[in-house]
Design a protein around this motif. Sequence first.
Motif, PDB file in Angstrom:
ATOM      1  N   ILE A  86       0.837  -1.209   0.000  1.00  0.00           N
ATOM      2  CA  ILE A  86       0.000   0.000   0.000  1.00  0.00           C
ATOM      3  C   ILE A  86       0.862   1.246   0.000  1.00  0.00           C
ATOM      4  O   ILE A  86       0.615   2.193  -0.759  1.00  0.00           O
ATOM      5  N   VAL A  87       1.905   1.290   0.869  1.00  0.00           N
ATOM      6  CA  VAL A  87       2.741   2.493   0.966  1.00  0.00           C
ATOM      7  C   VAL A  87       3.588   2.692  -0.286  1.00  0.00           C
ATOM      8  O   VAL A  87       4.145   3.781  -0.479  1.00  0.00           O
ATOM      9  N   GLN A  88       3.697   1.687  -1.137  1.00  0.00           N
ATOM     10  CA  GLN A  88       4.448   1.846  -2.384  1.00  0.00           C
ATOM     11  C   GLN A  88       3.695   2.694  -3.398  1.00  0.00           C
ATOM     12  O   GLN A  88       4.307   3.212  -4.340  1.00  0.00           O
ATOM     13  N   CYS A  89       2.378   2.835  -3.185  1.00  0.00           N
ATOM     14  CA  CYS A  89       1.602   3.612  -4.154  1.00  0.00           C
ATOM     15  C   CYS A  89       0.653   4.618  -3.504  1.00  0.00           C
ATOM     16  O   CYS A  89      -0.019   5.365  -4.218  1.00  0.00           O
ATOM     17  N   CYS A  90       0.590   4.641  -2.167  1.00  0.00           N
ATOM     18  CA  CYS A  90      -0.325   5.569  -1.497  1.00  0.00           C
ATOM     19  C   CYS A  90       0.231   5.935  -0.121  1.00  0.00           C
ATOM     20  O   CYS A  90       0.819   5.077   0.561  1.00  0.00           O
ATOM     21  N   CYS A  91       0.045   7.169   0.285  1.00  0.00           N
ATOM     22  CA  CYS A  91       0.509   7.611   1.610  1.00  0.00           C
ATOM     23  C   CYS A  91      -0.367   6.988   2.698  1.00  0.00           C
ATOM     24  O   CYS A  91      -1.588   6.874   2.542  1.00  0.00           O
ATOM     25  N   VAL A  92       0.258   6.617   3.805  1.00  0.00           N
ATOM     26  CA  VAL A  92      -0.446   5.973   4.916  1.00  0.00           C
ATOM     27  C   VAL A  92      -0.047   6.633   6.232  1.00  0.00           C
ATOM     28  O   VAL A  92       1.130   6.882   6.484  1.00  0.00           O
ATOM     29  N   THR A  93      -1.040   6.933   7.059  1.00  0.00           N
ATOM     30  CA  THR A  93      -0.814   7.383   8.434  1.00  0.00           C
ATOM     31  C   THR A  93      -1.341   6.306   9.363  1.00  0.00           C
ATOM     32  O   THR A  93      -2.526   5.960   9.309  1.00  0.00           O
ATOM     33  N   LEU A  94      -0.470   5.776  10.213  1.00  0.00           N
ATOM     34  CA  LEU A  94      -0.828   4.680  11.111  1.00  0.00           C
ATOM     35  C   LEU A  94      -0.832   5.158  12.553  1.00  0.00           C
ATOM     36  O   LEU A  94       0.182   5.614  13.067  1.00  0.00           O
ATOM     37  N   MET A  95      -1.988   5.057  13.197  1.00  0.00           N
ATOM     38  CA  MET A  95      -2.122   5.387  14.615  1.00  0.00           C
ATOM     39  C   MET A  95      -2.177   4.100  15.438  1.00  0.00           C
ATOM     40  O   MET A  95      -2.769   3.116  15.000  1.00  0.00           O
ATOM     41  N   PRO A  96      -1.602   4.085  16.627  1.00  0.00           N
ATOM     42  CA  PRO A  96      -1.758   2.916  17.498  1.00  0.00           C
ATOM     43  C   PRO A  96      -3.135   2.906  18.143  1.00  0.00           C
ATOM     44  O   PRO A  96      -3.841   3.920  18.134  1.00  0.00           O
ATOM     45  N   GLY A  97      -3.511   1.761  18.698  1.00  0.00           N
ATOM     46  CA  GLY A  97      -4.784   1.636  19.395  1.00  0.00           C
ATOM     47  C   GLY A  97      -4.586   1.079  20.787  1.00  0.00           C
ATOM     48  O   GLY A  97      -3.453   0.789  21.215  1.00  0.00           O
ATOM     49  N   GLU A  98      -5.671   0.908  21.493  1.00  0.00           N
ATOM     50  CA  GLU A  98      -5.622   0.475  22.889  1.00  0.00           C
ATOM     51  C   GLU A  98      -4.897  -0.848  23.066  1.00  0.00           C
ATOM     52  O   GLU A  98      -4.189  -1.058  24.048  1.00  0.00           O
ATOM     53  N   PHE A  99      -5.033  -1.777  22.107  1.00  0.00           N
ATOM     54  CA  PHE A  99      -4.488  -3.120  22.259  1.00  0.00           C
ATOM     55  C   PHE A  99      -3.287  -3.385  21.355  1.00  0.00           C
ATOM     56  O   PHE A  99      -2.863  -4.524  21.214  1.00  0.00           O
ATOM     57  N   ASP A 100      -2.737  -2.334  20.748  1.00  0.00           N
ATOM     58  CA  ASP A 100      -1.544  -2.491  19.933  1.00  0.00           C
ATOM     59  C   ASP A 100      -0.300  -2.516  20.824  1.00  0.00           C
ATOM     60  O   ASP A 100      -0.354  -2.090  21.981  1.00  0.00           O
ATOM     61  N   PRO A 101       0.845  -3.016  20.310  1.00  0.00           N
ATOM     62  CA  PRO A 101       2.058  -3.153  21.139  1.00  0.00           C
ATOM     63  C   PRO A 101       2.773  -1.843  21.417  1.00  0.00           C
ATOM     64  O   PRO A 101       3.907  -1.614  21.000  1.00  0.00           O
ATOM     65  N   VAL A 102       2.082  -0.946  22.099  1.00  0.00           N
ATOM     66  CA  VAL A 102       2.649   0.308  22.599  1.00  0.00           C
ATOM     67  C   VAL A 102       2.079   0.538  23.997  1.00  0.00           C
ATOM     68  O   VAL A 102       1.150  -0.146  24.421  1.00  0.00           O
ATOM     69  N   CYS A 103       2.621   1.503  24.709  1.00  0.00           N
ATOM     70  CA  CYS A 103       2.084   1.844  26.032  1.00  0.00           C
ATOM     71  C   CYS A 103       0.635   2.319  25.884  1.00  0.00           C
ATOM     72  O   CYS A 103       0.319   3.123  25.001  1.00  0.00           O
TER      73      CYS A 103
END
Length: 445
Positions: free
Chosen positions: A274-291
């Motif tokens: 997808i990022v090879q042909c379109c810009c992407v903004t990725l936000m984390p969520g409550e259960f993603d591997p971040v604080c």
Amino acid sequence: MEDNVLCMFVRKYVPFNDFKNFKLSSKNFERQYSSVYLARLQALKDDIREKAKLKWAPYQVISISNLAEVKEDKLHIIIGTLYKHQELKNSVLYTLATELQFCPQPTQSNYASFKDTLFLEDETLRVRLIGNHVNVQSVVTGIVCAMLGRPQGNGTFWVEDWCFPGFHLAPSTSYISIKNSEMILLVSGLSLVSNTDTFGLNLLSEWITGMAGYSSVQKEAAYITRVVIAGNSVRDFIETFDHKGYSKKQKYNETLAKETEVATHRLDEFLEPIVQCCCVTLMPGEFDPVCHTLPQQPLHPCLLPQTSRYKSFHNATNPWVGSIGSRIIAGSSGQPIQDIMKVASLVENTPLMWLENTLYWRHYAPTAPDTLSLYPYFKCDPFIIKECPDIYFAGNMEKYDTKMIFDEGQTVRLVCVPNFSKTQTAVLLDLESLETFPISFNVNL
């Protein structure tokens, strides 16, 4: 015959800017949370005072500590931060007990009851609010507001009317100069751990990249200038256990780690084409591997080694505020709205209604840090809405919903982005007209 002709569509580039309102330069968890409420009140006090004077011109604004000096039958204006006392709300002792695998009371799915009471506090004191105009269930802790009423002999304050900061006081957006048919795609809750419908995910990816459908479909997909993924891409649920399920929890944690590793790799493989042909903004969520503490910081680049190489990929915070073209867009992965619904579940408000309320309260997460985990800010509260967004969304909602708001020269498009793993639905949004179009990838319909 036209669809059999080889066509080439060029995807347009629209200027992008991350305001970085929620990016933490350092992390210090030793401070107290009371400073956040004080900073919130100080930031909004002048605006709410101005609005109160316009609405109730004949009456005087006084501090809560001066209520004892005024007559009981005379109306006055007080300004402060709402505090909602709820008996069912989990205490700090409950949180600690949960971490120690000992639950002294059953877990509550919501904290609302008809016994809830409302208080208003400023820098000096707190006073209990009473009266027929006080709808306790329609508000939450952390809202800065003004009250018109009279003090009572028992130390309470009888409310005649109230008002909130309102989003129209926020700075207006600049002149919009966006060409026709430039769109963004909003999607949330990919949940690659539990999403077994790989056909829907593959169809989503192929549609965005122009590999699916006839030329007319590919032409429509070429209008997408950016994909915004609003959290819970890895998973959308984590099972919890009480003290009796300690051994089960240990085994589950091992499985959780393995599932997260596999799903993160799947996410990297899903995003790379997808990022090879379109810009992407990725936000984390409550259960993603971040604080999980808000504001959640971007996913570490090492989790997405293939995708992170591309300049078209942008790792964002949650919540996130930025601009696409000249449109200001703001939103979260859904935790603020979901938490508000726990606190005020006795009111039959939809998530879209609560999303609209946060705009009038001029705060992205008013229940933080009372019932929503928050970084202990000291001198400022970045969750105050400083720029009136043109597009304001909440991800991981149960279903798609939208509304356009018009208020004193401001126009805002509200969007509830559905959980993709459950609904197989994304939302296409036209940057010029602010029209929205739900796009379903459910082949079973």
